[in-house]
Design an enzyme around this catalytic site. Structure first.
Site, PDB file in Angstrom:
ATOM      1  N   HIS A 175       7.303  -4.332   5.226  1.00 47.25           N
ATOM      2  CA  HIS A 175       7.988  -3.306   6.279  1.00 47.25           C
ATOM      3  C   HIS A 175       9.366  -3.501   6.737  1.00 47.25           C
ATOM      4  O   HIS A 175       9.979  -2.635   6.949  1.00 47.25           O
ATOM      5  CB  HIS A 175       7.480  -3.781   7.537  1.00 47.25           C
ATOM      6  CG  HIS A 175       5.603  -3.378   7.572  1.00 47.25           C
ATOM      7  ND1 HIS A 175       5.074  -2.315   7.989  1.00 47.25           N
ATOM      8  CD2 HIS A 175       4.825  -4.066   7.280  1.00 47.25           C
ATOM      9  CE1 HIS A 175       4.171  -2.040   7.851  1.00 47.25           C
ATOM     10  NE2 HIS A 175       3.601  -3.237   7.367  1.00 47.25           N
ATOM     11  N   SER A 182       0.745  -1.255   0.070  1.00 45.48           N
ATOM     12  CA  SER A 182       0.121   0.096   0.187  1.00 45.48           C
ATOM     13  C   SER A 182       0.827   1.455  -0.019  1.00 45.48           C
ATOM     14  O   SER A 182       0.365   2.440  -0.799  1.00 45.48           O
ATOM     15  CB  SER A 182      -1.106   0.113   1.273  1.00 45.48           C
ATOM     16  OG  SER A 182      -1.630  -1.114   1.178  1.00 45.48           O
ATOM     17  N   ARG A 198       3.754  -9.349  15.429  1.00 45.27           N
ATOM     18  CA  ARG A 198       3.554  -7.969  15.114  1.00 45.27           C
ATOM     19  C   ARG A 198       2.233  -7.228  15.539  1.00 45.27           C
ATOM     20  O   ARG A 198       2.009  -6.039  15.536  1.00 45.27           O
ATOM     21  CB  ARG A 198       3.670  -7.884  13.333  1.00 45.27           C
ATOM     22  CG  ARG A 198       2.702  -8.648  12.766  1.00 45.27           C
ATOM     23  CD  ARG A 198       2.779  -8.501  11.337  1.00 45.27           C
ATOM     24  NE  ARG A 198       2.242  -7.446  10.786  1.00 45.27           N
ATOM     25  CZ  ARG A 198       2.466  -6.947   9.678  1.00 45.27           C
ATOM     26  NH1 ARG A 198       3.011  -7.774   8.628  1.00 45.27           N
ATOM     27  NH2 ARG A 198       2.000  -5.967   9.008  1.00 45.27           N
ATOM     28  N   ASP A 225      -8.012  -5.389   1.104  1.00 40.46           N
ATOM     29  CA  ASP A 225      -6.465  -5.678   1.847  1.00 40.46           C
ATOM     30  C   ASP A 225      -6.865  -6.286   3.094  1.00 40.46           C
ATOM     31  O   ASP A 225      -6.167  -7.203   3.426  1.00 40.46           O
ATOM     32  CB  ASP A 225      -5.712  -4.623   1.633  1.00 40.46           C
ATOM     33  CG  ASP A 225      -4.387  -4.762   1.859  1.00 40.46           C
ATOM     34  OD1 ASP A 225      -3.790  -6.134   1.518  1.00 40.46           O
ATOM     35  OD2 ASP A 225      -3.628  -4.211   2.707  1.00 40.46           O
ATOM     36  N   LYS A 229      -6.301   3.049   6.082  1.00 37.97           N
ATOM     37  CA  LYS A 229      -5.354   3.322   4.869  1.00 37.97           C
ATOM     38  C   LYS A 229      -5.604   4.937   4.868  1.00 37.97           C
ATOM     39  O   LYS A 229      -5.009   5.405   3.687  1.00 37.97           O
ATOM     40  CB  LYS A 229      -6.405   2.866   3.942  1.00 37.97           C
ATOM     41  CG  LYS A 229      -6.344   1.397   3.857  1.00 37.97           C
ATOM     42  CD  LYS A 229      -4.820   0.783   3.490  1.00 37.97           C
ATOM     43  CE  LYS A 229      -5.162  -0.723   3.489  1.00 37.97           C
ATOM     44  NZ  LYS A 229      -3.859  -1.457   3.129  1.00 37.97           N
ATOM     45  N   ARG A 262       9.723   0.590   6.685  1.00 34.09           N
ATOM     46  CA  ARG A 262       8.330   1.289   6.485  1.00 34.09           C
ATOM     47  C   ARG A 262       7.884   2.199   7.911  1.00 34.09           C
ATOM     48  O   ARG A 262       8.121   1.487   9.003  1.00 34.09           O
ATOM     49  CB  ARG A 262       7.422   0.391   5.838  1.00 34.09           C
ATOM     50  CG  ARG A 262       5.878   0.897   6.004  1.00 34.09           C
ATOM     51  CD  ARG A 262       5.039   0.050   5.113  1.00 34.09           C
ATOM     52  NE  ARG A 262       3.566   0.097   5.436  1.00 34.09           N
ATOM     53  CZ  ARG A 262       2.626  -0.460   4.802  1.00 34.09           C
ATOM     54  NH1 ARG A 262       2.891  -1.084   3.997  1.00 34.09           N
ATOM     55  NH2 ARG A 262       1.259  -0.154   5.186  1.00 34.09           N
ATOM     56  N   ASN A 263       7.470   3.213   7.889  1.00 36.96           N
ATOM     57  CA  ASN A 263       7.306   3.901   9.212  1.00 36.96           C
ATOM     58  C   ASN A 263       6.368   3.735   9.953  1.00 36.96           C
ATOM     59  O   ASN A 263       6.009   3.764  10.975  1.00 36.96           O
ATOM     60  CB  ASN A 263       7.484   5.192   8.853  1.00 36.96           C
ATOM     61  CG  ASN A 263       6.045   5.930   7.861  1.00 36.96           C
ATOM     62  OD1 ASN A 263       5.450   5.280   7.408  1.00 36.96           O
ATOM     63  ND2 ASN A 263       5.868   7.202   8.148  1.00 36.96           N
TER      64      ASN A 263
END
Length: 492
Positions: free
Chosen positions: A118, A61, A178, A386, A320, A248-249
């Site tokens: 990530h 994404s 996670r 998703d 999102k 990825r943040n």
């Protein structure tokens, strides 16, 4: 050609010619059927080099929205880091050298899998090696995935990491799923569990690999592994260095805040840490050193529209929202002139198979209001394909597609009524492949192409071999604005 335009991103819905375990194919979708019959459509590439990722790497994404919003292929951090490891630039990195010189003990934290969304396991190992060879005492803190890779693939990844640590003389300190360590929806109780684990106050086990297997035996898969620590691990000290491996943040920000922010008020903390180093810029407010600075992306779609004095609306639900704002706007958080943002809260459920429609209907209403108000450009993301695809629940994924289909029908009707053009596409696939041939659940993204539909004055055909980077110029063409030289050509 000049028209106002709606860009609809149906997250996680791709094209798979195999109809088996394909939630998109199985869904009742009258709006899509109508679009296929009546609107010019084609397929777009959303993976690998077409979006600046390594060949064969599934899209995601963040990358997809950046590609769509910037109108160009930006070589992603994953590719940049791979190159820096290959040519030995990473070990010479000035910020890394400073941290290793200052801190005797160094902790490496990150998602340990080859998902590439990530993080990458190869980056984790490269960092362990650099720190160990420098003579630092090194601690590995692995976060298990089970979402961008299959739900029980963690056993092989963690076995690999454990052996790697033993060979290097590195401590394999903690393990956590996670779901806890990488929450992004302000569920601070989850992050607190991981914080306490890093401090050495979690469940202690003699062998983290055996603990992972035991979790599987209790039907707990990688994403949901409860935080545990090796019985010899005594916790982080305030003077230690901490390196975050995720590039990825969005799913690391909360953890960094808990460890580093002096203003954090969500729960009591015993220690705050100063010596942090992140792989990329997680948030400008952190003022922390990073290994890979942001690449400056100018003349994005949103910027061009704003400079032209036109109005724009960006909307999505919580899951999102960052994608249609921060990522879509080229990694910039600040609001542009004449830009409105509408955030619709995602439902508070444990996993979205419990509510596959998520907040789609509320998002749909926000778009219709934007059309009725006369916004010049609207970008919207529907998260369902998703987020529900990630749960692995096939029946829920069918319902997710059906919810999106209903919303598409309503938006298309509203757009036609108010003479708006529309473009419908996805950032990547997911729910069109929910199981593999052996019946294993697939919760990850796919490398399949995605649909694109363009309804605009004068458009009867879409060019072949196009990708997500061709969408921004298409929107500008519809709005009758000049296409900047940085952008790739339009779809038509």
């Amino acid at each position: 050609m000049k028209q106002k335009c709606v860009l609809i991103i149906t997250d996680g819905i791709g094209y798979n010619k195999n109809s088996k375990f394909n939630a998109f194919e199985a869904a009742k979708k009258p709006s899509y059927e109508k679009l296929f019959k009546e609107v010019p459509n084609s397929l777009l590439k959303t993976s690998g080099l077409a979006v600046g990722l390594p060949e064969g790497q599934m899209g995601n994404s963040e990358v997809g929205h950046m590609c769509i919003g910037s109108g160009r292929i930006i070589y992603q951090n994953l590719v940049r880091i791979n190159k820096a490891i290959e040519n030995k630039e990473l070990e010479k990195n000035e910020n890394l050298q400073k941290l290793l010189a200052k801190c005797k003990r160094v902790h490496i934290i990150g998602l340990y899998s080859d998902g590439g969304v990530h993080s990458m396991d190869t980056h984790f190992k490269a960092m362990l090696e650099i720190c160990a060879k420098n003579g630092n005492e090194v601690f590995a803190h692995a976060i298990t995935d089970g979402r961008d890779v299959s739900p029980k693939s963690g056993l092989n990844f963690i076995k690999d990491l454990k052996e790697f640590c033993e060979n290097l003389g590195v401590h394999f300190a903690t393990l956590c799923g996670r779901f806890y360590a990488m929450d992004r929806d302000k569920r601070w109780d989850r992050v607190k569990e991981y914080y306490e684990c890093l401090l050495g106050k979690a469940y202690k086990v003699p062998n983290l690999l055996e603990y992972l297997q035991k979790s599987y035996d209790e039907n707990v898969t990688d994403e949901f592994i409860k935080a545990a620590q090796n019985e010899n691990y005594k916790g982080m000290r305030e003077e230690d260095g901490i390196i975050f491996i995720n590039f990825r943040n969005d799913r690391m920000k909360q953890l960094v805040e808990v460890l580093n922010s002096k203003d954090f008020k969500e729960f009591e903390r015993e220690k705050i840490f100063e010596n942090l180093l992140t792989m990329s810029v997680y948030d400008d407010k952190f003022k922390l050193p990073v290994l890979f600075e942001k690449e400056k992306i100018e003349n994005t779609l949103a910027q061009v529209i704003s400079k032209a004095g036109l109005s724009q609306l960006h909307t999505a639900e919580t899951e999102k929202y960052a994608h249609v704002t921060f990522f879509f706007n080229g990694g910039k958080e600040e609001l542009l002139e004449n830009e409105t943002r509408v955030l619709i809260p995602s439902p508070k459920v444990k996993t979205y198979d419990e509510k596959p429609q998520m907040s789609a209907f509320e998002v749909c209403d926000a778009v219709k209001k934007g059309i009725e108000k006369g916004e010049d450009f609207i970008v919207v993301n529907f998260a369902n394909g998703d987020m529900v695809g990630h749960t692995g629940d096939f029946n829920a994924a069918i319902k997710a597609v059906e919810a999106v289909d209903t919303c598409l029908g309503e938006i298309v009707e509203c757009a036609k009524k108010h003479d708006y053009a529309f473009i419908i596409t996805s950032d990547h696939g997911n729910c069109e492949a929910m199981q593999d041939e052996k019946g294993n659940l697939l919760t990850n993204h796919t490398t399949f192409d995605v649909f694109v539909f363009v309804q605009a004055k004068g458009v009867s055909k879409i060019k072949d071999n196009m990708g997500l980077s061709n969408i921004a110029a298409s929107v500008l063409k519809i709005l009758d604005l000049e296409i900047p030289k940085e952008m790739n050509e339009a779809l038509f």
